[in-house]
Design a protein around this motif. Structure first.
Motif, mmCIF file in Angstrom:
data_model
loop_
_atom_site.group_PDB
_atom_site.id
_atom_site.type_symbol
_atom_site.label_atom_id
_atom_site.label_comp_id
_atom_site.label_asym_id
_atom_site.label_seq_id
_atom_site.Cartn_x
_atom_site.Cartn_y
_atom_site.Cartn_z
ATOM 1 N N LEU A 186 0.824 -1.211 0.000
ATOM 2 C CA LEU A 186 0.000 0.000 0.000
ATOM 3 C C LEU A 186 0.859 1.262 0.000
ATOM 4 O O LEU A 186 1.824 1.369 0.750
ATOM 5 N N PHE A 187 0.476 2.219 -0.847
ATOM 6 C CA PHE A 187 1.043 3.569 -0.843
ATOM 7 C C PHE A 187 -0.111 4.536 -0.644
ATOM 8 O O PHE A 187 -1.142 4.437 -1.319
ATOM 9 N N VAL A 188 0.049 5.487 0.258
ATOM 10 C CA VAL A 188 -0.955 6.532 0.468
ATOM 11 C C VAL A 188 -0.246 7.875 0.399
ATOM 12 O O VAL A 188 0.661 8.141 1.193
ATOM 13 N N GLY A 189 -0.636 8.702 -0.554
ATOM 14 C CA GLY A 189 0.032 9.996 -0.659
ATOM 15 C C GLY A 189 -0.283 10.693 -1.966
ATOM 16 O O GLY A 189 -1.060 10.205 -2.801
ATOM 17 N N TYR A 190 0.341 11.842 -2.139
ATOM 18 C CA TYR A 190 0.154 12.675 -3.324
ATOM 19 C C TYR A 190 0.936 12.067 -4.479
ATOM 20 O O TYR A 190 2.115 11.718 -4.337
ATOM 21 N N LEU A 191 0.277 11.912 -5.607
ATOM 22 C CA LEU A 191 0.911 11.259 -6.754
ATOM 23 C C LEU A 191 1.776 12.256 -7.529
ATOM 24 O O LEU A 191 1.407 12.772 -8.581
ATOM 25 N N ASP A 192 2.947 12.521 -6.949
ATOM 26 C CA ASP A 192 3.911 13.402 -7.604
ATOM 27 C C ASP A 192 5.310 12.835 -7.394
ATOM 28 O O ASP A 192 5.538 11.977 -6.533
ATOM 29 N N VAL A 248 -4.445 11.241 -5.090
ATOM 30 C CA VAL A 248 -4.536 11.913 -6.378
ATOM 31 C C VAL A 248 -3.264 12.731 -6.587
ATOM 32 O O VAL A 248 -2.487 12.938 -5.654
ATOM 33 N N GLY A 249 -3.074 13.207 -7.801
ATOM 34 C CA GLY A 249 -1.891 14.024 -8.075
ATOM 35 C C GLY A 249 -1.645 14.160 -9.561
ATOM 36 O O GLY A 249 -2.236 13.440 -10.377
ATOM 37 N N PRO A 250 -0.755 15.067 -9.933
ATOM 38 C CA PRO A 250 -0.553 15.410 -11.345
ATOM 39 C C PRO A 250 0.177 14.353 -12.171
ATOM 40 O O PRO A 250 0.199 14.438 -13.391
ATOM 41 N N GLU A 280 1.089 9.794 -16.151
ATOM 42 C CA GLU A 280 2.413 9.250 -16.478
ATOM 43 C C GLU A 280 2.582 7.850 -15.914
ATOM 44 O O GLU A 280 3.134 6.956 -16.571
ATOM 45 N N LEU A 281 2.101 7.658 -14.687
ATOM 46 C CA LEU A 281 2.201 6.341 -14.056
ATOM 47 C C LEU A 281 1.438 5.290 -14.857
ATOM 48 O O LEU A 281 1.935 4.187 -15.093
ATOM 49 N N VAL A 282 0.228 5.650 -15.265
ATOM 50 C CA VAL A 282 -0.595 4.703 -16.032
ATOM 51 C C VAL A 282 0.092 4.342 -17.342
ATOM 52 O O VAL A 282 0.101 3.173 -17.756
ATOM 53 N N ARG A 302 -9.192 9.614 -4.871
ATOM 54 C CA ARG A 302 -9.359 10.238 -3.557
ATOM 55 C C ARG A 302 -10.228 9.356 -2.663
ATOM 56 O O ARG A 302 -11.259 8.847 -3.072
ATOM 57 N N VAL A 303 -9.797 9.173 -1.435
ATOM 58 C CA VAL A 303 -10.547 8.398 -0.448
ATOM 59 C C VAL A 303 -10.913 9.316 0.712
ATOM 60 O O VAL A 303 -10.075 10.075 1.201
ATOM 61 N N GLU A 304 -12.163 9.264 1.151
ATOM 62 C CA GLU A 304 -12.608 10.095 2.259
ATOM 63 C C GLU A 304 -11.845 9.740 3.540
ATOM 64 O O GLU A 304 -11.565 8.561 3.792
ATOM 65 N N PRO A 305 -11.506 10.747 4.344
ATOM 66 C CA PRO A 305 -10.772 10.479 5.582
ATOM 67 C C PRO A 305 -11.483 9.476 6.486
ATOM 68 O O PRO A 305 -10.831 8.699 7.181
ATOM 69 N N GLN A 306 -12.815 9.486 6.457
ATOM 70 C CA GLN A 306 -13.572 8.570 7.317
ATOM 71 C C GLN A 306 -13.425 7.119 6.882
ATOM 72 O O GLN A 306 -13.768 6.210 7.631
ATOM 73 N N LYS A 307 -12.914 6.895 5.668
ATOM 74 C CA LYS A 307 -12.806 5.532 5.145
ATOM 75 C C LYS A 307 -11.362 5.066 4.944
ATOM 76 O O LYS A 307 -11.124 3.901 4.656
#
Length: 391
Positions: free
Chosen positions: A216-222, A251-253, A257-259, A276-281
């Motif tokens: 798992l990676f969680v963060g800004y896609l940059d 999400v991120g800019p 490119e990754l795809v 984007r995933v809601e903080p509650q989830k």
């Protein structure tokens, strides 16, 4: 007590992940009976004034872009002009809010630009200032004299200057006249939600089998988050083990490119982009994973690593910022140098191939989190103590 929080990082709507760590903190303060006012920039499509979970939010007008972008990614003449309108509007509106609501304490999140503007207002209005440095606001300007001046003025103007890691505190102490005003208050995680419960239903929803190992990676896609090194590492790992999946939350800019890279490598079906995933989830994604990784080039004290630790995950992260303060190499995870793909592959493979090691590291992660009081509840308790020191 009436507190004004000044920040560039705050959810634009209920369920927005951006700045959710600031939101979680001030929500807990509001529950404790503090009157909280948040001053932040306006963005398209949201109210200028609203109340969210008893937090009074005041968004000021400026020359905002048509679509949301974090200020740290501004560049060029037009964005420079936007920033000029930003600081002027922030200054005027902060004075208005402090005066209108009889604010007793100003607390800025980030040293610049919010902290610097808040320092001027605190002097004019004779209000104590607290400033929290989160990492990029110090690390990104280490060799720039003019910004170092602004940082120094802000920190010296603060009643307390708060760092989220020992690494940041060391840098801040070099820029103040009185080191005793610099304190470390690490980010905290809400352990009522982030816990070791296993979420099999989310794995089923994404077609992840019980015998699959989910990274798992969680963060800004940059780029600065090390996402390209991660993709290349995963390609090598997947070539040896087809039961490995990679999930990228955020999400991120650079997603496009990754795809394209994944399609060219013919592993696009093995990598899951959740958006984007809601903080509650978001806790459910950690609870569905087997390994967490964050190969960033720069960090303060990443909340995502703490969240992973609370969910009893082993962590593979880089030796940046305060990460080595919470991840001990070989105890609750592995540390690698930024941009070192070979080492990243080696450490991820070690965990992919050894379930017992994953469990051992995960257990140690949770123990380390609790031993060092890196919970949201403990953080709020300490922060309230800081505020009460004013009187």
């Amino acid at each position: 007590m009436k507190i004004c929080i000044v920040t560039t990082m705050f959810p634009k709507f209920k369920g927005d992940y951006y700045g959710s760590f600031v939101f979680d903190e001030v929500k807990e303060l509001a529950k404790k009976g503090f009157e909280i006012h948040v001053v932040t920039q306006h963005n398209p499509g949201i109210p200028y004034e609203e109340t969210m979970d008893n937090i009074h939010i005041h968004r000021f007008r400026w020359l905002e872009p048509k679509t949301f972008r974090a200020l740290v990614h501004f560049k060029g003449i037009m964005d420079t002009f936007r920033m000029v309108t930003y600081v002027i509007s922030l200054f005027l509106n902060l004075i208005r809010i402090v005066r209108k609501y009889k604010i007793q304490i100003i607390h800025a999140h980030s040293v610049i630009p919010t902290g610097f503007i808040a320092s001027m207002v605190s002097k004019i209005m004779n209000k104590p200032l607290f400033t929290t440095a989160h990492g990029m606001d110090i690390n990104n300007f280490e060799n720039q004299r003019i910004f170092n001046y602004f940082i120094s003025v802000t920190l010296n103007s603060s009643f307390k200057a708060i760092a989220v890691s020992e690494d940041l505190a060391r840098k801040m102490k070099l820029m103040v006249n009185d080191e005793t005003k610099v304190f470390v208050l690490r980010n905290g995680v809400d352990t009522s939600r982030f816990n070791p419960a296993r979420n099999r239903s989310l794995r089923d929803n994404f077609g992840i089998n019980d015998d699959d190992v989910l990274i798992l990676f969680v963060g800004y896609l940059d780029k600065f988050k090390g996402i390209f090194e991660l993709i290349n590492a995963f390609y090598e790992i997947n070539g040896e083990n087809k039961n490995v999946k990679l999930m990228m939350v955020g999400v991120g800019p650079r997603k496009g490119e990754l795809v394209n890279i994944l399609t060219g490598l013919d592993i696009n079906n093995e990598v899951i982009f959740t958006g984007r995933v809601e903080p509650q989830k978001i806790h459910k994604f950690y609870q569905a994973a087997d390994i967490f990784t964050l190969p960033s080039y720069t960090e303060g004290l990443p909340v995502s690593v703490l969240e992973a630790m609370a969910c009893e995950l082993p962590v593979v992260a880089t030796t940046v910022g305060g990460v080595p303060e919470i991840i001990t190499d070989g105890l609750n995870g592995f540390l690698v140098s930024p941009k070192n793909e070979k080492d990243l592959i080696k450490k991820l493979v070690a965990l992919v191939n050894n379930e017992n090691l994953r469990k051992e590291f995960g257990k140690n992660s949770l123990e380390k989190l609790n031993e060092n009081s890196m919970t949201l509840q403990k953080k709020i308790e300490l922060l309230i103590g800081f505020y009460r020191d004013v009187h």
